[in-house]
Motif scaffolding. Structure first.
Motif, PDB file in Angstrom:
ATOM      1  N   GLU A  68       0.845  -1.198   0.000  1.00 38.86           N
ATOM      2  CA  GLU A  68       0.000   0.000   0.000  1.00 38.86           C
ATOM      3  C   GLU A  68       0.878   1.245   0.000  1.00 38.86           C
ATOM      4  O   GLU A  68       1.818   1.354   0.789  1.00 38.86           O
ATOM      5  N   PHE A  69       0.559   2.191  -0.881  1.00 37.81           N
ATOM      6  CA  PHE A  69       1.360   3.410  -0.992  1.00 37.81           C
ATOM      7  C   PHE A  69       0.492   4.511  -1.571  1.00 37.81           C
ATOM      8  O   PHE A  69      -0.114   4.345  -2.630  1.00 37.81           O
ATOM      9  N   SER A  70       0.417   5.619  -0.849  1.00 34.84           N
ATOM     10  CA  SER A  70      -0.413   6.742  -1.296  1.00 34.84           C
ATOM     11  C   SER A  70      -0.028   7.985  -0.516  1.00 34.84           C
ATOM     12  O   SER A  70       0.836   7.950   0.370  1.00 34.84           O
ATOM     13  N   LEU A  71      -0.693   9.085  -0.815  1.00 33.64           N
ATOM     14  CA  LEU A  71      -0.476  10.330  -0.079  1.00 33.64           C
ATOM     15  C   LEU A  71      -0.852  10.202   1.398  1.00 33.64           C
ATOM     16  O   LEU A  71      -0.401  10.999   2.222  1.00 33.64           O
ATOM     17  N   LEU A  72      -1.651   9.194   1.741  1.00 34.14           N
ATOM     18  CA  LEU A  72      -2.004   8.964   3.145  1.00 34.14           C
ATOM     19  C   LEU A  72      -1.138   7.889   3.788  1.00 34.14           C
ATOM     20  O   LEU A  72      -1.221   7.673   4.998  1.00 34.14           O
ATOM     21  N   HIS A  73      -0.299   7.225   2.984  1.00 36.19           N
ATOM     22  CA  HIS A  73       0.412   6.048   3.509  1.00 36.19           C
ATOM     23  C   HIS A  73       1.725   5.872   2.750  1.00 36.19           C
ATOM     24  O   HIS A  73       1.885   4.955   1.942  1.00 36.19           O
ATOM     25  N   SER A  74       2.674   6.747   3.030  1.00 34.48           N
ATOM     26  CA  SER A  74       3.930   6.771   2.267  1.00 34.48           C
ATOM     27  C   SER A  74       5.089   6.166   3.042  1.00 34.48           C
ATOM     28  O   SER A  74       6.248   6.490   2.798  1.00 34.48           O
ATOM     29  N   LYS A  75       4.808   5.257   3.969  1.00 35.68           N
ATOM     30  CA  LYS A  75       5.833   4.752   4.885  1.00 35.68           C
ATOM     31  C   LYS A  75       6.960   3.986   4.182  1.00 35.68           C
ATOM     32  O   LYS A  75       8.049   3.869   4.732  1.00 35.68           O
ATOM     33  N   GLU A  91      -8.883  15.521   7.227  1.00 37.08           N
ATOM     34  CA  GLU A  91      -8.252  16.837   7.080  1.00 37.08           C
ATOM     35  C   GLU A  91      -7.265  16.832   5.913  1.00 37.08           C
ATOM     36  O   GLU A  91      -7.226  17.779   5.111  1.00 37.08           O
ATOM     37  N   ALA A  92      -6.460  15.762   5.822  1.00 34.52           N
ATOM     38  CA  ALA A  92      -5.480  15.671   4.739  1.00 34.52           C
ATOM     39  C   ALA A  92      -6.177  15.583   3.381  1.00 34.52           C
ATOM     40  O   ALA A  92      -5.791  16.269   2.421  1.00 34.52           O
ATOM     41  N   ILE A  93      -7.196  14.755   3.289  1.00 34.86           N
ATOM     42  CA  ILE A  93      -7.918  14.594   2.022  1.00 34.86           C
ATOM     43  C   ILE A  93      -8.533  15.916   1.580  1.00 34.86           C
ATOM     44  O   ILE A  93      -8.467  16.278   0.395  1.00 34.86           O
ATOM     45  N   LYS A  94      -9.127  16.628   2.513  1.00 38.53           N
ATOM     46  CA  LYS A  94      -9.719  17.933   2.173  1.00 38.53           C
ATOM     47  C   LYS A  94      -8.637  18.881   1.654  1.00 38.53           C
ATOM     48  O   LYS A  94      -8.858  19.617   0.669  1.00 38.53           O
ATOM     49  N   ALA A  95      -7.468  18.883   2.284  1.00 40.61           N
ATOM     50  CA  ALA A  95      -6.378  19.765   1.841  1.00 40.61           C
ATOM     51  C   ALA A  95      -5.912  19.388   0.434  1.00 40.61           C
ATOM     52  O   ALA A  95      -5.681  20.266  -0.411  1.00 40.61           O
ATOM     53  N   TYR A  96      -5.783  18.098   0.149  1.00 43.65           N
ATOM     54  CA  TYR A  96      -5.377  17.673  -1.190  1.00 43.65           C
ATOM     55  C   TYR A  96      -6.462  18.022  -2.220  1.00 43.65           C
ATOM     56  O   TYR A  96      -6.150  18.418  -3.357  1.00 43.65           O
ATOM     57  N   ALA A  97      -7.716  17.855  -1.835  1.00 45.34           N
ATOM     58  CA  ALA A  97      -8.816  18.193  -2.746  1.00 45.34           C
ATOM     59  C   ALA A  97      -8.812  19.679  -3.079  1.00 45.34           C
ATOM     60  O   ALA A  97      -9.083  20.071  -4.227  1.00 45.34           O
ATOM     61  N   ASP A  98      -8.503  20.514  -2.112  1.00 45.43           N
ATOM     62  CA  ASP A  98      -8.431  21.958  -2.354  1.00 45.43           C
ATOM     63  C   ASP A  98      -7.295  22.285  -3.330  1.00 45.43           C
ATOM     64  O   ASP A  98      -7.454  23.122  -4.225  1.00 45.43           O
ATOM     65  N   ILE A  99      -6.147  21.635  -3.158  1.00 44.73           N
ATOM     66  CA  ILE A  99      -5.029  21.840  -4.084  1.00 44.73           C
ATOM     67  C   ILE A  99      -5.435  21.414  -5.498  1.00 44.73           C
ATOM     68  O   ILE A  99      -5.178  22.124  -6.485  1.00 44.73           O
ATOM     69  N   ALA A 100      -6.066  20.243  -5.600  1.00 44.31           N
ATOM     70  CA  ALA A 100      -6.482  19.745  -6.909  1.00 44.31           C
ATOM     71  C   ALA A 100      -7.412  20.743  -7.599  1.00 44.31           C
ATOM     72  O   ALA A 100      -7.261  21.023  -8.802  1.00 44.31           O
ATOM     73  N   SER A 140       3.783  20.282 -11.830  1.00 49.30           N
ATOM     74  CA  SER A 140       4.708  21.416 -11.815  1.00 49.30           C
ATOM     75  C   SER A 140       5.428  21.484 -10.476  1.00 49.30           C
ATOM     76  O   SER A 140       4.989  20.904  -9.473  1.00 49.30           O
ATOM     77  N   ALA A 141       6.531  22.208 -10.449  1.00 50.35           N
ATOM     78  CA  ALA A 141       7.267  22.391  -9.189  1.00 50.35           C
ATOM     79  C   ALA A 141       6.382  23.053  -8.146  1.00 50.35           C
ATOM     80  O   ALA A 141       6.423  22.693  -6.957  1.00 50.35           O
ATOM     81  N   GLU A 142       5.576  23.991  -8.575  1.00 49.09           N
ATOM     82  CA  GLU A 142       4.670  24.674  -7.645  1.00 49.09           C
ATOM     83  C   GLU A 142       3.660  23.699  -7.053  1.00 49.09           C
ATOM     84  O   GLU A 142       3.416  23.692  -5.841  1.00 49.09           O
ATOM     85  N   LEU A 143       3.077  22.865  -7.915  1.00 47.97           N
ATOM     86  CA  LEU A 143       2.086  21.905  -7.440  1.00 47.97           C
ATOM     87  C   LEU A 143       2.717  20.889  -6.497  1.00 47.97           C
ATOM     88  O   LEU A 143       2.147  20.562  -5.437  1.00 47.97           O
ATOM     89  N   LYS A 144       3.899  20.388  -6.841  1.00 47.42           N
ATOM     90  CA  LYS A 144       4.567  19.430  -5.956  1.00 47.42           C
ATOM     91  C   LYS A 144       4.901  20.050  -4.607  1.00 47.42           C
ATOM     92  O   LYS A 144       4.806  19.389  -3.569  1.00 47.42           O
ATOM     93  N   ALA A 145       5.259  21.319  -4.606  1.00 46.04           N
ATOM     94  CA  ALA A 145       5.563  22.004  -3.341  1.00 46.04           C
ATOM     95  C   ALA A 145       4.307  22.099  -2.470  1.00 46.04           C
ATOM     96  O   ALA A 145       4.370  21.922  -1.245  1.00 46.04           O
ATOM     97  N   GLU A 146       3.169  22.362  -3.086  1.00 39.12           N
ATOM     98  CA  GLU A 146       1.917  22.427  -2.321  1.00 39.12           C
ATOM     99  C   GLU A 146       1.556  21.062  -1.751  1.00 39.12           C
ATOM    100  O   GLU A 146       1.106  20.945  -0.602  1.00 39.12           O
ATOM    101  N   ILE A 147       1.732  20.012  -2.566  1.00 36.86           N
ATOM    102  CA  ILE A 147       1.455  18.653  -2.086  1.00 36.86           C
ATOM    103  C   ILE A 147       2.395  18.294  -0.941  1.00 36.86           C
ATOM    104  O   ILE A 147       1.964  17.748   0.094  1.00 36.86           O
ATOM    105  N   ARG A 157       2.505  17.941   6.865  1.00 37.58           N
ATOM    106  CA  ARG A 157       1.574  18.169   7.966  1.00 37.58           C
ATOM    107  C   ARG A 157       0.878  16.881   8.397  1.00 37.58           C
ATOM    108  O   ARG A 157       0.534  16.708   9.563  1.00 37.58           O
ATOM    109  N   TYR A 158       0.646  15.991   7.430  1.00 37.06           N
ATOM    110  CA  TYR A 158      -0.086  14.750   7.707  1.00 37.06           C
ATOM    111  C   TYR A 158       0.693  13.559   7.153  1.00 37.06           C
ATOM    112  O   TYR A 158       0.251  12.870   6.230  1.00 37.06           O
ATOM    113  N   PRO A 159       1.872  13.265   7.721  1.00 34.40           N
ATOM    114  CA  PRO A 159       2.702  12.180   7.168  1.00 34.40           C
ATOM    115  C   PRO A 159       2.121  10.781   7.398  1.00 34.40           C
ATOM    116  O   PRO A 159       2.406   9.864   6.628  1.00 34.40           O
ATOM    117  N   ALA A 160       1.335  10.616   8.438  1.00 40.24           N
ATOM    118  CA  ALA A 160       0.766   9.308   8.748  1.00 40.24           C
ATOM    119  C   ALA A 160      -0.584   9.506   9.426  1.00 40.24           C
ATOM    120  O   ALA A 160      -0.716   9.312  10.626  1.00 40.24           O
TER     121      ALA A 160
END
Length: 350
Positions: free
Chosen positions: A211-218, A277-286, A332-339, A345-348
């Motif tokens: 399993e690997f995702s923005l919510l689970h990058s261990k 909270e993390a999902i909402k933040a990613y959705a806002d970036i998207a 883009s570099a800007e988008l990756k920086a936002e992600i 903030r929410y590594p795990a």
């Protein structure tokens, strides 16, 4: 479509792997045929399944997904050599599969024959262990002391792994499988199988799916670094965190027919306040970058160094088409920086 080498196997697999676990419960044969035909037309040559599927697993759906793929293969025999089929033997714990017993060499041999029959194929391209016999830090068990490796009998585990690997070797010699992979395992598991393969001249592990995702990058960077230097393909599963990163479950929503509207064997362990909270933040970036949340999450996963092929699944063609577009989207570099700022903030979060 990009193609990448499946570890040391020599096989070239598409950057998208078509997941199949909904086929046989949420999707029927017609749906699966439509998804396979669409994926192959787009250049996908890699399909992942398991004897345990459909999911959520049950005695009634055991083996149905392989049967559905087998039906498609039986009607498209001319395409068999063009499609790389990966399947998995279930580990212990499911009473309707070998009485819930752990994986053994004998179980591997019997399970391969059963999968071949359901798949209506003479061979399996990639045969994987769905999860190890010992308790591993997956399915939400990655926090300190949720597993206790100090209480495991390491010598017994290694003996069991050798028994499994010898059966894999026999299946390779018989032409029943081409390559061997792991799933839901750890660096110790990878290294032990590598050592046993070298010591006993047995098949080398060529891939691992975790399993690997923005919510689970261990797995970044330690396990993925090992995969890169040992020439092992890294195959992320659940890159949308069970669909959560699409945003459709925010606010406690449970759309009818979705996975989270069904009873889950492991529970909804990804559904936490921090995850939301993390999902909402990613959705806002998207939204700010004219992407869907799912496209953002998949495009991020695809560009991670060491990722070979990302396993995606869908219950509708609309979802599948949306997911496919993510793999042609540069970040883009800007988008990756936002992600990255949200990930820090929410590594795990679960």
């Amino acid at each position: 479509m990009e193609y990448r080498r499946l570890g040391s196997s020599g096989l070239q697999v598409s950057q998208i792997c078509l997941g199949s676990m909904t086929w046989g419960l949420q999707n029927n044969q017609h749906d699966a045929d439509e998804q396979i035909n669409f994926a192959l037309a787009k250049g996908v040559n890699f399909i992942d399944t398991a004897e345990m599927y459909a999911v959520p697993p049950s005695p009634d759906t055991y083996g149905k997904t392989e049967q559905i793929i087998g039906s498609w293969l039986s009607r498209h025999k001319e395409k068999r050599a063009d499609v790389i089929i990966a399947t998995k033997i279930a580990g212990g714990g499911l009473p309707w599969i070998r009485g819930g017993a752990p994986i053994t060499g004998q179980a591997v041999s019997a399970a391969i024959d059963a999968s071949l029959q359901r798949l209506q194929s003479d061979y399996i391209d990639l045969y994987q262990l769905h999860w190890p016999n010992r308790v591993s830090p997956h399915f939400g068990k990655h926090w300190p002391n949720l597993t206790t490796p100090s209480k495991e009998d390491g010598s017994a585990e290694v003996d069991g792994m050798l028994d499994i690997l010898q059966a894999i070797g026999d299946a390779v010699k018989a032409g029943k499988i081409r390559h061997f992979g792991l799933s839901d395992d750890t660096p110790w598991g990878i290294q032990t199988y590598l050592r046993l393969a070298e010591l006993h001249n047995l098949p080398k592990v060529v891939s691992i799916q975790n399993e690997f995702s923005l919510l689970h990058s261990k797995d970044w960077p330690y396990l993925i670094e090992q995969c890169i230097h040992e020439d092992i393909a890294y195959l992320p599963w659940s890159p949308l965190a069970g669909g959560a990163l699409s945003g459709k479950y925010l606010g406690g929503a449970r759309p009818e027919g979705t996975r989270w509207s069904l009873v889950q064997r492991q529970g909804l362990f990804r559904d936490t306040p921090l995850s939301n909270e993390a999902i909402k933040a990613y959705a806002d970036i998207a939204a700010r970058h004219q992407l869907t949340p799912a496209q953002l999450a998949l495009a991020w996963c695809n560009q991670i160094d060491g990722v070979t092929s990302t396993i995606i699944g869908a219950t509708s063609m609309a979802q599948l088409k949306e997911n496919f577009t993510a793999f042609s989207l540069p970040l883009s570099a800007e988008l990756k920086a936002e992600i990255d700022a949200v990930l820090k903030r929410y590594p795990a979060p679960f």
